[in-house]
Scaffold this active site. Structure first.
Site, PDB file in Angstrom:
ATOM      1  N   TYR A 234       0.839  -1.213   0.000  1.00 24.63           N
ATOM      2  CA  TYR A 234       0.000   0.000   0.000  1.00 24.63           C
ATOM      3  C   TYR A 234       0.867   1.253   0.000  1.00 24.63           C
ATOM      4  O   TYR A 234       0.532   2.254  -0.630  1.00 24.63           O
ATOM      5  CB  TYR A 234      -0.988  -0.037   1.181  1.00 24.63           C
ATOM      6  CG  TYR A 234      -1.810  -1.297   1.075  1.00 24.63           C
ATOM      7  CD1 TYR A 234      -2.837  -1.386   0.129  1.00 24.63           C
ATOM      8  CD2 TYR A 234      -1.465  -2.431   1.795  1.00 24.63           C
ATOM      9  CE1 TYR A 234      -3.528  -2.573  -0.054  1.00 24.63           C
ATOM     10  CE2 TYR A 234      -2.156  -3.626   1.612  1.00 24.63           C
ATOM     11  CZ  TYR A 234      -3.186  -3.691   0.691  1.00 24.63           C
ATOM     12  OH  TYR A 234      -3.854  -4.859   0.477  1.00 24.63           O
ATOM     13  N   GLU A 243       6.068   8.610  -8.885  1.00 20.55           N
ATOM     14  CA  GLU A 243       7.139   8.034  -9.701  1.00 20.55           C
ATOM     15  C   GLU A 243       6.772   8.130 -11.181  1.00 20.55           C
ATOM     16  O   GLU A 243       7.590   8.521 -12.022  1.00 20.55           O
ATOM     17  CB  GLU A 243       7.357   6.558  -9.306  1.00 20.55           C
ATOM     18  CG  GLU A 243       8.293   5.822 -10.267  1.00 20.55           C
ATOM     19  CD  GLU A 243       8.736   4.446  -9.772  1.00 20.55           C
ATOM     20  OE1 GLU A 243       8.340   4.047  -8.659  1.00 20.55           O
ATOM     21  OE2 GLU A 243       9.490   3.788 -10.507  1.00 20.55           O
TER      22      GLU A 243
END
Ligand SMILES: Cc1cc2nc3c(=O)[nH]c(=O)nc-3n(C[C@H](O)[C@H](O)[C@H](O)COP(=O)(O)OP(=O)(O)OC[C@H]3O[C@@H](n4cnc5c(N)ncnc54)[C@H](O)[C@@H]3O)c2cc1C
Length: 380
Positions: A234, A243
């Site tokens: 998670y 990202e």
């Protein structure tokens, strides 16, 4: 429309980045590409001028600016300078939030000052030889033993893997529970049982080190667990949009850069008595690419605004990631064609741009996995 999300402080930061890269990276790039790795010292130099940990608190030596636009500017300038060996994007965009938001005060005091000064280069190790897209299928384990965790397993394709002083390692802490049994650990350079394999030889991004990592009864203190035990999956899901946004920033920057280089080329290279850009086929091609890059930039900027507001959704990040990186590949490929034979010569920026673009649709989650995420959001 260009750069309209940026304000005066970002323009000033851009100048700082440009100046730093021209002085400390560009002159060494060829040598770093031959070596397959950048000089360790450039990290400390970058830290000294404030290019590492822009959004880390000032009390830990960071810039204290929770504004992803600074991260974006740095990545754009690294792309424009062709200094693709500098894994600052991985460090600032990907690793930073794990260390600022999931860590204890002790962990922050231990790792963040070095993170910002460049004394601690970081990496994150999820992928393994037998599991990339299917993260729940990783085999590296971490077993609790008194006051320690003992890690066993192997990672591969790890960006900054060889230079890294601190690696966030994803491991199974309860293998019976699949995605619910994964945790994150901070493993420091020099820990017994932690070793690195060969420097991997890649198609592109030649100066950026990518390594295999091995954990063989690697014992780390229990307080090197990052975040909650068994909540690692998670924690990763929460940070993957950022990202992917970082990868999209690089994609759009690369597409813009190579398109502008190619426009100049199309105006100056002549065939059959006219500049090659004047042939209708090429003029239309460049018009199409320019349109698509403008659309990419517009959506990307909207995503950056969402990220800063803490609202960037997993789905929008997936859309940005696959679409901009596929576009980057298309732009690089078509622009190489417009350069003719010179496009195949490594001394021309378009050749390197083409080589470097290829991995963008693979790491950070492949195009196919991004479409899975988007498909699920459509109820499919
Ligand atoms: C240069 C480079 C740097 C990297 N840096 C890092 C790093 O720092 N840290 C890290 O942890 N990892 C890193 N990676 C690994 C990268 O994230 C993985 O390679 C990527 O996630 C794909 O995993 P895989 O290679 O195991 O491919 P696989 O998962 O084996 O996929 C193979 C193919 O099958 C497709 N596929 C898989 N599942 C599905 C599906 N459900 N539906 C349709 N198609 C599917 C994929 O899209 C792909 O085309 C890096 C990789 C490279 C090349």
């Amino acid at each position: 429309m260009e750069h309209h999300v940026y304000e005066a402080e970002h323009h000033a930061f851009r100048e700082l980045c440009k100046e730093f890269l021209a002085r400390e990276a560009v002159p060494h790039n060829d040598e770093w590409e031959k070596a397959g790795i950048v000089d360790r010292d450039v990290w400390r130099k970058a830290g000294a001028v404030g290019l590492l940990g822009m959004d880390v608190d000032e009390r830990h030596g960071g810039g204290g600016q929770r504004d992803f636009r600074f991260n974006a500017v740095l990545v754009e300038e690294i792309v424009a300078a062709g200094a693709s060996g500098l894994g600052f994007g991985l460090h600032n965009d990907v690793v930073a939030p794990y260390l600022t938001d999931l860590t204890t005060e002790d962990q922050q005091n231990r790792w963040l000052p070095g993170f910002c000064s460049g004394d601690i280069v970081t990496a994150i190790a999820m992928s393994e030889p037998a599991a990339g897209s299917d993260l729940a299928g990783i085999r590296t384990t971490a077993v609790r033993d008194g006051d320690s965790w003992v890690l066993n397993g192997q990672k591969t394709f790890i960006t900054n893997g060889e230079l890294a002083d601190l690696v966030i390692v994803v491991a199974k802490t309860d293998p019976s529970r699949g995605a619910h049994g994964i945790s994150l650990f901070g493993v420091e350079r020099g820990t017994p049982g932690f070793s690195r394999g060969r420097r991997l030889e890649k198609v592109g991004l030649k100066a950026n080190d990518t390594a295999e990592l091995f954990f063989d009864d690697c014992r780390i203190p229990s307080d090197h667990l990052i975040g909650q035990e068994n909540q690692g999956f998670y924690h990763l899901m929460a940070n993957l949009p950022r990202e992917r946004l970082g990868i999209a920033v690089a994609a759009v920057a690369a597409a813009e850069h190579i398109l502008s280089v190619t426009l100049d080329y199309a105006k100056s290279r002549a065939a059959f008595g006219r500049p090659i850009g004047k042939f209708q086929h090429n003029r239309f091609l460049l018009a199409e690419l320019d349109t698509e890059v403008t659309i990419a930039r517009t959506f990307l900027n909207a995503c950056i605004v969402e990220q800063n507001a803490g609202r960037l959704s997993v789905t929008d990040a997936a859309k940005a990631k696959w679409w901009t990186t596929e576009l980057q590949n298309k732009v690089a490929d078509r622009c190489l064609q417009l350069h003719g034979g010179y496009g195949f010569m490594l001394e021309y920026p378009v050749a390197k741009a083409w080589l470097n673009s290829r991995v963008q649709t693979i790491y950070g989650g492949t195009t196919e996995i991004m479409k899975e995420i988007i498909g699920r959001s459509l109820g499919l």
